[in-house]
Design a protein around this motif. Structure first.
Motif, PDB file in Angstrom:
ATOM      1  N   ALA A   1       9.906 -15.151 -11.297  1.00 36.13           N
ATOM      2  CA  ALA A   1       9.268 -14.968  -9.989  1.00 36.13           C
ATOM      3  C   ALA A   1       7.825 -14.488 -10.147  1.00 36.13           C
ATOM      4  N   LYS A   2       7.596 -13.588 -11.115  1.00 40.37           N
ATOM      5  CA  LYS A   2       6.229 -13.106 -11.352  1.00 40.37           C
ATOM      6  C   LYS A   2       5.351 -14.241 -11.904  1.00 40.37           C
ATOM      7  N   ALA A   3       5.943 -15.081 -12.764  1.00 38.73           N
ATOM      8  CA  ALA A   3       5.181 -16.223 -13.298  1.00 38.73           C
ATOM      9  C   ALA A   3       4.819 -17.181 -12.160  1.00 38.73           C
TER      10      ALA A   3
ATOM     11  N   VAL B   1       2.816  -4.554   8.729  1.00 39.65           N
ATOM     12  CA  VAL B   1       2.434  -5.841   8.126  1.00 39.65           C
ATOM     13  C   VAL B   1       3.604  -6.355   7.293  1.00 39.65           C
ATOM     14  N   ASP B   2       4.038  -7.584   7.585  1.00 37.00           N
ATOM     15  CA  ASP B   2       5.162  -8.157   6.824  1.00 37.00           C
ATOM     16  C   ASP B   2       4.727  -9.489   6.214  1.00 37.00           C
ATOM     17  N   VAL B   3       4.669  -9.540   4.894  1.00 33.54           N
ATOM     18  CA  VAL B   3       4.180 -10.754   4.235  1.00 33.54           C
ATOM     19  C   VAL B   3       5.226 -11.870   4.230  1.00 33.54           C
ATOM     20  N   LEU B   4       6.452 -11.559   4.593  1.00 32.22           N
ATOM     21  CA  LEU B   4       7.470 -12.619   4.655  1.00 32.22           C
ATOM     22  C   LEU B   4       7.428 -13.341   5.998  1.00 32.22           C
TER      23      LEU B   4
ATOM     24  N   VAL C   1      -0.195  -5.647  -4.604  1.00 32.88           N
ATOM     25  CA  VAL C   1       0.707  -4.842  -5.435  1.00 32.88           C
ATOM     26  C   VAL C   1       2.065  -4.742  -4.738  1.00 32.88           C
ATOM     27  N   LEU C   2       2.434  -5.869  -4.125  1.00 36.51           N
ATOM     28  CA  LEU C   2       3.724  -5.958  -3.436  1.00 36.51           C
ATOM     29  C   LEU C   2       4.853  -5.980  -4.453  1.00 36.51           C
ATOM     30  N   ASN C   3       6.033  -5.600  -4.000  1.00 32.26           N
ATOM     31  CA  ASN C   3       7.214  -5.784  -4.843  1.00 32.26           C
ATOM     32  C   ASN C   3       8.398  -6.170  -3.982  1.00 32.26           C
TER      33      ASN C   3
ATOM     34  N   GLY D   1      15.121 -13.741 -14.130  1.00 36.66           N
ATOM     35  CA  GLY D   1      14.764 -14.218 -12.792  1.00 36.66           C
ATOM     36  C   GLY D   1      13.555 -13.479 -12.252  1.00 36.66           C
ATOM     37  N   TYR D   2      13.471 -12.175 -12.520  1.00 35.21           N
ATOM     38  CA  TYR D   2      12.328 -11.388 -12.037  1.00 35.21           C
ATOM     39  C   TYR D   2      11.040 -11.893 -12.673  1.00 35.21           C
ATOM     40  N   MET D   3      11.097 -12.141 -13.991  1.00 33.11           N
ATOM     41  CA  MET D   3       9.888 -12.611 -14.688  1.00 33.11           C
ATOM     42  C   MET D   3       9.520 -14.026 -14.227  1.00 33.11           C
TER      43      MET D   3
ATOM     44  N   ALA E   1       0.796  -1.230   0.000  1.00 28.68           N
ATOM     45  CA  ALA E   1       0.000   0.000   0.000  1.00 28.68           C
ATOM     46  C   ALA E   1       0.828   1.278   0.000  1.00 28.68           C
ATOM     47  N   THR E   2       2.118   1.175   0.343  1.00 30.10           N
ATOM     48  CA  THR E   2       2.939   2.386   0.371  1.00 30.10           C
ATOM     49  C   THR E   2       3.769   2.526  -0.903  1.00 30.10           C
ATOM     50  N   GLY E   3       3.594   1.607  -1.847  1.00 30.39           N
ATOM     51  CA  GLY E   3       4.427   1.609  -3.050  1.00 30.39           C
ATOM     52  C   GLY E   3       3.905   2.558  -4.111  1.00 30.39           C
ATOM     53  N   GLN E   4       4.629   2.554  -5.222  1.00 33.30           N
ATOM     54  CA  GLN E   4       4.299   3.428  -6.351  1.00 33.30           C
ATOM     55  C   GLN E   4       2.837   3.226  -6.807  1.00 33.30           C
ATOM     56  N   ILE E   5       2.444   1.989  -6.987  1.00 30.02           N
ATOM     57  CA  ILE E   5       1.078   1.700  -7.417  1.00 30.02           C
ATOM     58  C   ILE E   5       0.141   1.656  -6.208  1.00 30.02           C
ATOM     59  N   GLY E   6       0.569   0.969  -5.151  1.00 29.52           N
ATOM     60  CA  GLY E   6      -0.308   0.762  -4.003  1.00 29.52           C
ATOM     61  C   GLY E   6      -0.800   2.062  -3.387  1.00 29.52           C
TER      62      GLY E   6
ATOM     63  N   GLN F   1       5.481  -2.216 -19.055  1.00 26.81           N
ATOM     64  CA  GLN F   1       6.411  -1.429 -18.235  1.00 26.81           C
ATOM     65  C   GLN F   1       5.861  -0.014 -18.000  1.00 26.81           C
ATOM     66  N   PHE F   2       6.042   0.466 -16.772  1.00 22.26           N
ATOM     67  CA  PHE F   2       5.555   1.798 -16.418  1.00 22.26           C
ATOM     68  C   PHE F   2       6.440   2.863 -17.077  1.00 22.26           C
ATOM     69  N   ASP F   3       5.831   3.985 -17.479  1.00 16.19           N
ATOM     70  CA  ASP F   3       6.601   5.133 -17.995  1.00 16.19           C
ATOM     71  C   ASP F   3       7.727   5.474 -17.019  1.00 16.19           C
TER      72      ASP F   3
ATOM     73  N   ALA G   1      -1.727  -2.000   3.830  1.00 19.21           N
ATOM     74  CA  ALA G   1      -0.786  -2.925   4.466  1.00 19.21           C
ATOM     75  C   ALA G   1       0.578  -2.907   3.775  1.00 19.21           C
ATOM     76  N   SER G   2       1.598  -2.729   4.582  1.00 18.48           N
ATOM     77  CA  SER G   2       2.996  -2.881   4.142  1.00 18.48           C
ATOM     78  C   SER G   2       3.830  -2.904   5.422  1.00 18.48           C
ATOM     79  N   ARG G   3       5.127  -3.110   5.287  1.00 17.71           N
ATOM     80  CA  ARG G   3       5.942  -3.137   6.508  1.00 17.71           C
ATOM     81  C   ARG G   3       5.814  -1.828   7.268  1.00 17.71           C
ATOM     82  N   ARG G   4       5.687  -0.718   6.520  1.00 18.17           N
ATOM     83  CA  ARG G   4       5.581   0.583   7.187  1.00 18.17           C
ATOM     84  C   ARG G   4       4.286   0.739   7.972  1.00 18.17           C
ATOM     85  N   THR G   5       3.296  -0.120   7.725  1.00 19.64           N
ATOM     86  CA  THR G   5       2.066  -0.078   8.531  1.00 19.64           C
ATOM     87  C   THR G   5       2.015  -1.282   9.478  1.00 19.64           C
TER      88      THR G   5
HETATM   89  N1  LIG Z   1       7.803  -1.395 -12.866  1.00 16.24           N
HETATM   90  C1  LIG Z   1       7.098  -1.813 -13.894  1.00 16.24           C
HETATM   91  O1  LIG Z   1       7.290  -1.349 -15.039  1.00 16.24           O
HETATM   92  C2  LIG Z   1       6.013  -2.858 -13.691  1.00 16.24           C
HETATM   93  C3  LIG Z   1       5.244  -3.263 -14.789  1.00 16.24           C
HETATM   94  C4  LIG Z   1       4.201  -4.184 -14.579  1.00 16.24           C
HETATM   95  C5  LIG Z   1       3.960  -4.691 -13.302  1.00 16.24           C
HETATM   96  N2  LIG Z   1       4.759  -4.298 -12.249  1.00 16.24           N
HETATM   97  C6  LIG Z   1       4.449  -4.854 -10.916  1.00 16.24           C
HETATM   98  O2  LIG Z   1       3.839  -3.844 -10.135  1.00 16.24           O
HETATM   99  C7  LIG Z   1       3.918  -4.246  -8.758  1.00 16.24           C
HETATM  100  C8  LIG Z   1       4.036  -3.019  -7.871  1.00 16.24           C
HETATM  101  O3  LIG Z   1       5.219  -2.322  -8.222  1.00 16.24           O
HETATM  102  P1  LIG Z   1       5.599  -0.926  -7.532  1.00 16.24           P
HETATM  103  O4  LIG Z   1       6.582  -0.262  -8.439  1.00 16.24           O
HETATM  104  O5  LIG Z   1       4.364  -0.187  -7.103  1.00 16.24           O
HETATM  105  O6  LIG Z   1       6.372  -1.447  -6.229  1.00 16.24           O
HETATM  106  P2  LIG Z   1       7.101  -0.588  -5.092  1.00 16.24           P
HETATM  107  O7  LIG Z   1       6.905   0.873  -5.322  1.00 16.24           O
HETATM  108  O8  LIG Z   1       8.482  -1.122  -4.959  1.00 16.24           O
HETATM  109  O9  LIG Z   1       6.248  -0.977  -3.781  1.00 16.24           O
HETATM  110  C9  LIG Z   1       6.411  -2.218  -3.169  1.00 16.24           C
HETATM  111  C10 LIG Z   1       5.491  -2.304  -1.966  1.00 16.24           C
HETATM  112  O10 LIG Z   1       5.682  -3.593  -1.342  1.00 16.24           O
HETATM  113  C11 LIG Z   1       5.837  -3.377   0.068  1.00 16.24           C
HETATM  114  N3  LIG Z   1       6.629  -4.468   0.642  1.00 16.24           N
HETATM  115  C12 LIG Z   1       7.879  -4.882   0.310  1.00 16.24           C
HETATM  116  N4  LIG Z   1       8.273  -5.908   1.086  1.00 16.24           N
HETATM  117  C13 LIG Z   1       7.230  -6.166   1.923  1.00 16.24           C
HETATM  118  C14 LIG Z   1       7.008  -7.110   2.952  1.00 16.24           C
HETATM  119  N5  LIG Z   1       7.940  -8.022   3.310  1.00 16.24           N
HETATM  120  N6  LIG Z   1       5.827  -7.094   3.613  1.00 16.24           N
HETATM  121  C15 LIG Z   1       4.876  -6.168   3.307  1.00 16.24           C
HETATM  122  N7  LIG Z   1       5.024  -5.255   2.324  1.00 16.24           N
HETATM  123  C16 LIG Z   1       6.191  -5.255   1.645  1.00 16.24           C
HETATM  124  C17 LIG Z   1       6.501  -2.007   0.169  1.00 16.24           C
HETATM  125  O11 LIG Z   1       6.265  -1.358   1.389  1.00 16.24           O
HETATM  126  P3  LIG Z   1       7.237  -1.435   2.666  1.00 16.24           P
HETATM  127  O12 LIG Z   1       8.608  -1.119   2.198  1.00 16.24           O
HETATM  128  O13 LIG Z   1       6.619  -0.447   3.615  1.00 16.24           O
HETATM  129  O14 LIG Z   1       7.094  -2.821   3.169  1.00 16.24           O
HETATM  130  C18 LIG Z   1       5.739  -1.245  -0.909  1.00 16.24           C
HETATM  131  O15 LIG Z   1       4.521  -0.779  -0.394  1.00 16.24           O
HETATM  132  C19 LIG Z   1       5.088  -5.249  -8.672  1.00 16.24           C
HETATM  133  O16 LIG Z   1       4.586  -6.511  -8.304  1.00 16.24           O
HETATM  134  C20 LIG Z   1       5.658  -5.282 -10.093  1.00 16.24           C
HETATM  135  O17 LIG Z   1       6.075  -6.577 -10.460  1.00 16.24           O
HETATM  136  C21 LIG Z   1       5.747  -3.397 -12.420  1.00 16.24           C
END
Ligand SMILES: NC(=O)c1ccc[n+]([C@@H]2O[C@H](COP(=O)([O-])OP(=O)(O)OC[C@H]3O[C@@H](n4cnc5c(N)ncnc54)[C@H](OP(=O)(O)O)[C@@H]3O)[C@@H](O)[C@H]2O)c1
Length: 244
Positions: free
Chosen positions: A114-116, A40-43, A61-63, A110-112, A12-17, A136-138, A34-38
């Motif tokens: 993991a997504k698969a 919540v830790d999914v690991l 929308v974790l990364n 490896g990243y792809m 929820a604190t990420g770029q998309i979330g 891919q995002f702009d 939900a994210s570590r900053r709130t």
């Molecule tokens: N970049 C691209 O071009 C692209 C294209 C298509 C799809 N995507 C997908 O879009 C998704 C979102 O990307 P994004 O750029 O928005 O990611 P991001 O900005 O890196 O955000 C990742 C989020 O995951 C949280 N997180 C990380 N580890 C965690 C943990 N152990 N427990 C709980 N929360 C955790 C982070 O918060 P905390 O640090 O607070 O935990 C943060 O809120 C990804 O799955 C990516 O594969 C990306």
């Protein structure tokens, strides 16, 4: 469209979330961020059950903090297993996840991979789901071009890419969260452009006039790509904001 749903957004604190949370909250939905900053830790699983209590929808929308082959596979494997199990226990009716166009095609990355693997876990969970595969995002273009930049030249693959604005991805994910489970859907930017064009635009923005060389051995983060690897197919939803 559903009214009165409780939606738990993981990442929820990420770029998309962060944008998804704002969009859903602005529409009056009950949103848990939900994210570590709130807390919540999914690991480790800490806080996950609490964040899902009473939730109808999960938005994933974790990364991964690391993009290295092993840690990224470990991250998406553990995170997705944890969330899927917790969602099943909580009686969640819709699992919405953000993946990538081409994730199941680019086995050299490896990243792809993991997504698969993440997609496979969701599909096998028995939970009703929507997997939004975005291009891919702009906002990621600078990093992509930087990864292809050498001292004297920018060496790009002979392939196409279809950048989409992160805001449009967030809007689509938010819409998916309040809609019905739709299976796998593709989402892409309005234009399919060459990597050379992408590098030219990014270079011009920075006043970087290094020559751009199309090289059949150049890769996308280690993966060989062609004109079709990273772009949407038929029936995809397209954004409207042009990268060009
Ligand atoms: N970049 C691209 O071009 C692209 C294209 C298509 C799809 N995507 C997908 O879009 C998704 C979102 O990307 P994004 O750029 O928005 O990611 P991001 O900005 O890196 O955000 C990742 C989020 O995951 C949280 N997180 C990380 N580890 C965690 C943990 N152990 N427990 C709980 N929360 C955790 C982070 O918060 P905390 O640090 O607070 O935990 C943060 O809120 C990804 O799955 C990516 O594969 C990306």
């Amino acid at each position: 469209m559903l009214d009165g749903v409780k939606i738990s957004v993981f990442g929820a604190t990420g770029q998309i979330g962060s944008q998804v949370v704002d969009l859903l909250a602005a529409e009056g939905h009950d949103v848990v961020a939900a994210s570590r900053r709130t807390g919540v830790d999914v690991l480790t699983g800490a806080g996950v059950a609490g964040a899902l209590r009473g939730a109808h929808v999960v938005v994933d929308v974790l990364n991964s903090p690391s993009y290295e082959d092993e840690p990224v596979l470990e991250f998406f494997g553990t995170a997705t297993r944890t969330l899927v199990e917790a969602a099943q226990s909580a009686g969640v009716g819709h699992y919405v996840a953000l993946s990538i166009v081409g994730a199941t095609r680019l086995r050299m990355s490896g990243y792809m991979r993991a997504k698969a693997a993440q997609e496979t876990l969701i599909e096998a969970s028995g939970l009703p789901y929507t997997i939004v595969r975005a291009t891919q995002f702009d906002e990621f273009a600078e990093l992509i071009v930087a990864s292809m930049t050498e001292e004297e030249v920018v060496r790009v693959p002979d392939a196409r890419i279809q950048p989409i604005a992160a805001a449009e991805v967030a809007a689509h994910v938010a819409r998916a969260a309040i809609g019905s489970p739709a299976g796998v859907v593709e989402l892409g930017g309005p234009d399919k452009i060459s990597f050379a064009e992408l590098a030219r635009i990014v270079g011009a923005r920075h006043g970087d006039h290094r020559p751009i060389v199309v090289d059949e051995d150049a890769t996308y983060f280690g993966a060989r790509v062609d004109d079709d690897s990273l772009v949407t197919g038929e029936g995809a939803v397209l954004g409207t904001v042009r990268f060009t």
